[in-house]
Scaffold this motif. Structure first.
Motif, PDB file in Angstrom:
ATOM      1  N   UNK A 199       0.817  -1.212   0.000  1.00 51.49           N
ATOM      2  CA  UNK A 199       0.000   0.000   0.000  1.00 51.49           C
ATOM      3  C   UNK A 199       0.853   1.265   0.000  1.00 51.49           C
TER       4      UNK A 199
ATOM      5  N   UNK B  42      -1.356   4.448  -1.257  1.00 51.38           N
ATOM      6  CA  UNK B  42      -2.563   4.354  -0.431  1.00 51.38           C
ATOM      7  C   UNK B  42      -2.248   4.717   1.008  1.00 51.38           C
TER       8      UNK B  42
ATOM      9  N   UNK C  37       0.665  10.341  -6.898  1.00 50.87           N
ATOM     10  CA  UNK C  37      -0.376  10.508  -7.922  1.00 50.87           C
ATOM     11  C   UNK C  37       0.107   9.985  -9.274  1.00 50.87           C
TER      12      UNK C  37
ATOM     13  N   UNK D  76       0.249   6.177  -9.165  1.00 45.26           N
ATOM     14  CA  UNK D  76      -1.073   5.548  -9.250  1.00 45.26           C
ATOM     15  C   UNK D  76      -1.535   5.348 -10.698  1.00 45.26           C
ATOM     16  N   UNK D  77      -1.192   6.307 -11.559  1.00 40.95           N
ATOM     17  CA  UNK D  77      -1.631   6.228 -12.942  1.00 40.95           C
ATOM     18  C   UNK D  77      -1.009   5.048 -13.688  1.00 40.95           C
TER      19      UNK D  77
ATOM     20  N   UNK E 217      -3.370  -2.103  -8.905  1.00 39.09           N
ATOM     21  CA  UNK E 217      -3.311  -2.682  -7.551  1.00 39.09           C
ATOM     22  C   UNK E 217      -4.509  -3.595  -7.373  1.00 39.09           C
TER      23      UNK E 217
ATOM     24  N   UNK F 233      -9.649   6.146 -14.956  1.00 40.38           N
ATOM     25  CA  UNK F 233      -8.317   6.440 -15.486  1.00 40.38           C
ATOM     26  C   UNK F 233      -8.397   7.356 -16.696  1.00 40.38           C
TER      27      UNK F 233
ATOM     28  N   UNK G 151     -11.060   1.186  -0.873  1.00 43.02           N
ATOM     29  CA  UNK G 151      -9.617   1.029  -1.020  1.00 43.02           C
ATOM     30  C   UNK G 151      -9.255   0.983  -2.503  1.00 43.02           C
TER      31      UNK G 151
ATOM     32  N   UNK H 118      -9.504   4.399  -4.037  1.00 40.89           N
ATOM     33  CA  UNK H 118      -8.420   5.306  -3.660  1.00 40.89           C
ATOM     34  C   UNK H 118      -7.091   4.905  -4.277  1.00 40.89           C
ATOM     35  N   UNK H 119      -6.992   3.632  -4.711  1.00 36.69           N
ATOM     36  CA  UNK H 119      -5.750   3.231  -5.368  1.00 36.69           C
ATOM     37  C   UNK H 119      -5.742   3.706  -6.823  1.00 36.69           C
ATOM     38  N   UNK H 120      -6.917   4.144  -7.291  1.00 33.76           N
ATOM     39  CA  UNK H 120      -6.967   4.704  -8.637  1.00 33.76           C
ATOM     40  C   UNK H 120      -6.680   6.199  -8.531  1.00 33.76           C
ATOM     41  N   UNK H 121      -6.342   6.828  -9.649  1.00 30.62           N
ATOM     42  CA  UNK H 121      -5.989   8.251  -9.552  1.00 30.62           C
ATOM     43  C   UNK H 121      -7.223   9.132  -9.357  1.00 30.62           C
TER      44      UNK H 121
ATOM     45  N   UNK I 124      -9.390  11.834  -6.619  1.00 35.24           N
ATOM     46  CA  UNK I 124      -9.231  12.659  -5.431  1.00 35.24           C
ATOM     47  C   UNK I 124     -10.399  12.341  -4.494  1.00 35.24           C
TER      48      UNK I 124
ATOM     49  N   UNK J  32      -8.502   7.709   5.892  1.00 32.33           N
ATOM     50  CA  UNK J  32      -7.743   7.275   4.722  1.00 32.33           C
ATOM     51  C   UNK J  32      -6.448   6.588   5.123  1.00 32.33           C
TER      52      UNK J  32
END
Lengths: 309, 380
Positions: free
Chosen positions: A50, A55, A75, A78-79, A83, A107, B218, B221-224, B226, B379
């Motif tokens: 994580x 995360x 950020x 993440x792109x 996960x 995405x 979860x 939030x692991x994706x881009x 906000x 978070x």
């Protein structure tokens, strides 16, 4: 900075209150490599993963992930990362296609429809596209999760115990897919506690109690452990195991099906210790220790020092 | 073969024991079992008063004669009326009624004392805010008695004939906004606020907790994304649901209960957004506290119960003891009820509505602040 390293982090640390969940873990994974993270439940595998994908905020550590700073540029990471959570975490009241479409929107993919169709076809989900995710069996759920993680063409996949609750056939198909993707240049970091899966990884990292205890290829990890293992077969093995465990030279005696694996650090001391027991009806045989022997050994070793880098 | 399975006290006891362990672990349910009866006991026991007294009244004195002053004294001294204001014009009277500052406006006409002594039976006009008929009924019923008793001392000896059969005064009551004293006019529009409170708080609390409990949060939030996108994106659909609920209640109020709609509907729909936001903020706050969906269902009860009991929905607001009114004043539903009744029954406009609206906005701002602060913590 080495261009070939997908992950290169040092000193990754995370505390939850007074608990040190991950303690200065270093790890580097080459691009296109399948790296297995092994460790017992609660060892810090999930926390470590994580932190890599942003995360969780790390309390300490530095390094890069896909060329981005692992602390400051989560950020951007993440792109390019997929996960897959330990538990199935897609929307059970959405169909397969709806789930994939939602992820594609998240995405902000161009050509969203095509991305969804391609993803459905690649993982053989096209025939079930309108089925609710909640109604799928474990194997299909996992396939959906993999498809969703791949839809944005990530460069790194972080899989947290991806095959828990999946039958052996589906598990093998899954690993075939992983090696296929790795062949295309995708990097994998996979947390698992299945030994057969660990042996399918190019390299391993063993974490216990938040500490990195061993790393390298499967053969290297076995070799580093400096373990001598004897296999015993015969009657009343549980009772024999009880007696052997009392001996100081015997570090562990674990049942493997119809045999008992007896291991120790010092080959000579171990041989002396077991001498009185080497008589019929038991047959003793010196074997190469397997990954599982090493796994149990590392797990049971109290407060081990970190290995030399 | 006969299999006789006897009742086992050991198994039976094991079951009871396990149930008690679980009850103790589940603080929320335990709190609900103990807390709700307590709240009900206190609120029903103290707050309910079907005979509200000390209702605020304003007086327009056009006569300064001794009998007029006697009458004013009598009104002030009665348990039902608190004279809080002296008015100068009739318009002023209508304004304070529309804003809900007073329940009654009592007009004592010019030359009241003279006309009284002449035996002309001067007319005293009492205008009542009858949106809630239950709040005004008893007070209006007591008026003739108060008037007659007040003037008894003055109307003695040769004037005794004035307190004859018809009484010395011509009492005229105008029940404004709800002249026929139809309870539905009061209850049905208010239901809009009650329904919104109930669903907006519970549904948001549930929706967000569900996302967390099933692990999909979860994943999100692991994706881009906000957190603000996740939050606002989750809430907007429920705002829409809130408006559908409002429209349904309004349609039913109009078509089935024939509730008059005097004021502006666009105004009502616009200001409702603030009220909906306040409830959603409470829902988000609950979702950050709730461990699972069951708790997310239970928590709103603690908000809903005081809201429904102390807002003036079930019982006349002015009938409650002061401390209940203070609690009631902090709740968004209290102010929303005044807004809804004001717009629909009194035809209030933006000016009257704003006086209540800023208090809902303040509540929403505070709740949102807590929600965002707590949400951030979940978070990590």
């Amino acid at each position: 900075m080495d261009e070939q390293l997908a992950i290169d982090v040092r000193g990754m640390t995370k505390r939850f209150g007074g608990l040190l969940a991950v303690n200065h873990v270093d790890l580097s994974v080459r691009a296109g490599e399948v790296c297995g993270v092994l460790g017992p439940n609660g060892s810090g595998k999930t926390t470590f993963i994580r932190m890599l994908c942003g995360l969780l905020r790390a309390d300490g550590g530095s390094g890069q992930c896909l060329g981005h700073d692992v602390i400051r540029e989560s950020e951007a990471i993440k792109r390019q990362v997929g996960y897959m959570t330990q538990r199935f975490s897609f929307w059970e009241d959405l169909t397969i296609a709806e789930n994939l479409d939602f992820v594609a929107r998240m995405y902000a993919l161009e050509n969203r429809r095509r991305a969804v169709t391609e993803s459905l076809e690649r993982l053989g989900l096209a025939g079930r596209r309108n089925q609710l995710a909640g109604q799928l069996s474990g194997g299909w759920k996992q396939r959906l999760a993999l498809a969703a993680c791949l839809i944005h063409h990530p460069r790194l996949l972080l899989l947290d115990e991806p095959t828990a609750g999946v039958d052996p056939k589906a598990r093998r198909d899954f690993w075939e897919e992983i090696h296929h993707l790795a062949g295309e240049g995708l990097t994998f970091l996979i947390a698992t506690h299945y030994m057969d899966e660990a042996e399918r990884c190019h390299r391993l990292a063993f974490i216990s109690g938040g500490n990195l205890l061993a790393r390298g290829t499967s053969a290297e990890v076995v070799e580093q452990a400096h373990l001598t293992t004897w296999s015993v077969s015969g009657p009343d093995l549980p009772e024999l195991g009880e007696q052997l465990r009392r001996l100081p030279a015997v570090r562990q005696a674990a049942s493997f099906g119809a045999t008992l694996h007896v291991s120790g650090d010092d080959p000579r001391a171990l041989e002396q210790a077991i001498a009185p027991f080497r008589q019929p009806p038991h047959q003793w045989r010196l074997i190469e220790p397997g990954l599982e022997d090493v796994f149990i050994h590392l797990m049971e070793r109290p407060a081990a020092p970190p290995p030399p880098a | 073969m006969k299999t006789w399975r006897a009742f086992s006290p050991a198994r039976f006891w094991a079951m009871i024991y396990k149930e008690f362990i679980q009850m103790r672990r589940d603080r929320m349910t335990f709190g609900l079992m103990i807390g709700v009866p307590l709240i009900q006991l206190i609120l029903f026991g103290f707050a309910i008063n079907s005979d509200p007294k000390h209702l605020p009244a304003a007086v327009l004195m056009a006569d300064n004669g001794p009998q007029a002053r006697t009458l004013l004294h009598a009104i002030s001294n009665s348990a039902y009326f608190d004279v809080v204001r002296q008015l100068k014009t009739e318009e002023e009277g209508h304004a304070v009624l529309a804003r809900g500052e007073v329940q009654f406006v009592i007009n004592i006409p010019r030359n009241f004392s003279r006309d009284l002594l002449r035996g002309d039976r001067p007319a005293v006009l009492v205008e009542a805010d009858a949106t809630d008929p239950g709040a005004t009924g008893n007070a209006l019923g007591a008026l003739p008695v108060i008037f007659n008793n007040a003037l008894q001392n003055d109307l003695k000896g040769p004037l005794a004939f004035l307190s004859g059969t018809a009484g010395p005064i011509d009492l005229r009551v105008h029940a404004l906004y709800n002249p026929e004293a139809i309870t539905q006019y009061n209850i049905v529009p208010a239901l809009m606020g009650v329904v919104l409170t109930m669903t907006m708080v519970a549904i948001t609390a549930l929706a967000i907790t569900r996302e967390r409990e099933s692990g999909t949060m979860e994943n999100l939030l692991s994706m881009p994304t906000r957190p603000i996108e996740v939050m606002v994106g989750k809430i907007i659909p429920y705002i829409l649901v809130g408006y559908i609920q409002m429209s349904l209640v309004l349609a039913a109020a109009y078509a089935i209960f024939h509730v008059p709609i005097v004021g502006s509907l666009p105004l009502l729909f616009t200001v409702s957004l603030v009220f909906i936001a306040a409830n959603l903020a409470v829902g988000i706050t609950f979702s950050t506290v709730a461990q699972n969906q069951r708790q997310a269902m239970q928590m709103p009860v603690f908000f809903f119960l005081p809201s429904i009991l102390l807002s003036g929905f079930m019982f006349p607001f002015r009938g409650m003891p002061l401390w209940c009114q203070w609690i009631g004043e902090t709740l968004p539903l209290t102010h929303f009820l005044r807004i809804v009744r004001g717009i629909l029954l009194k035809g209030n406009g933006l000016a009257e509505v704003t006086a209540e609206l800023w208090q809902i906005a303040l509540f929403a701002a505070v709740a949102l602040l807590i929600a965002v602060k707590r949400y951030r913590q979940t978070l990590d």
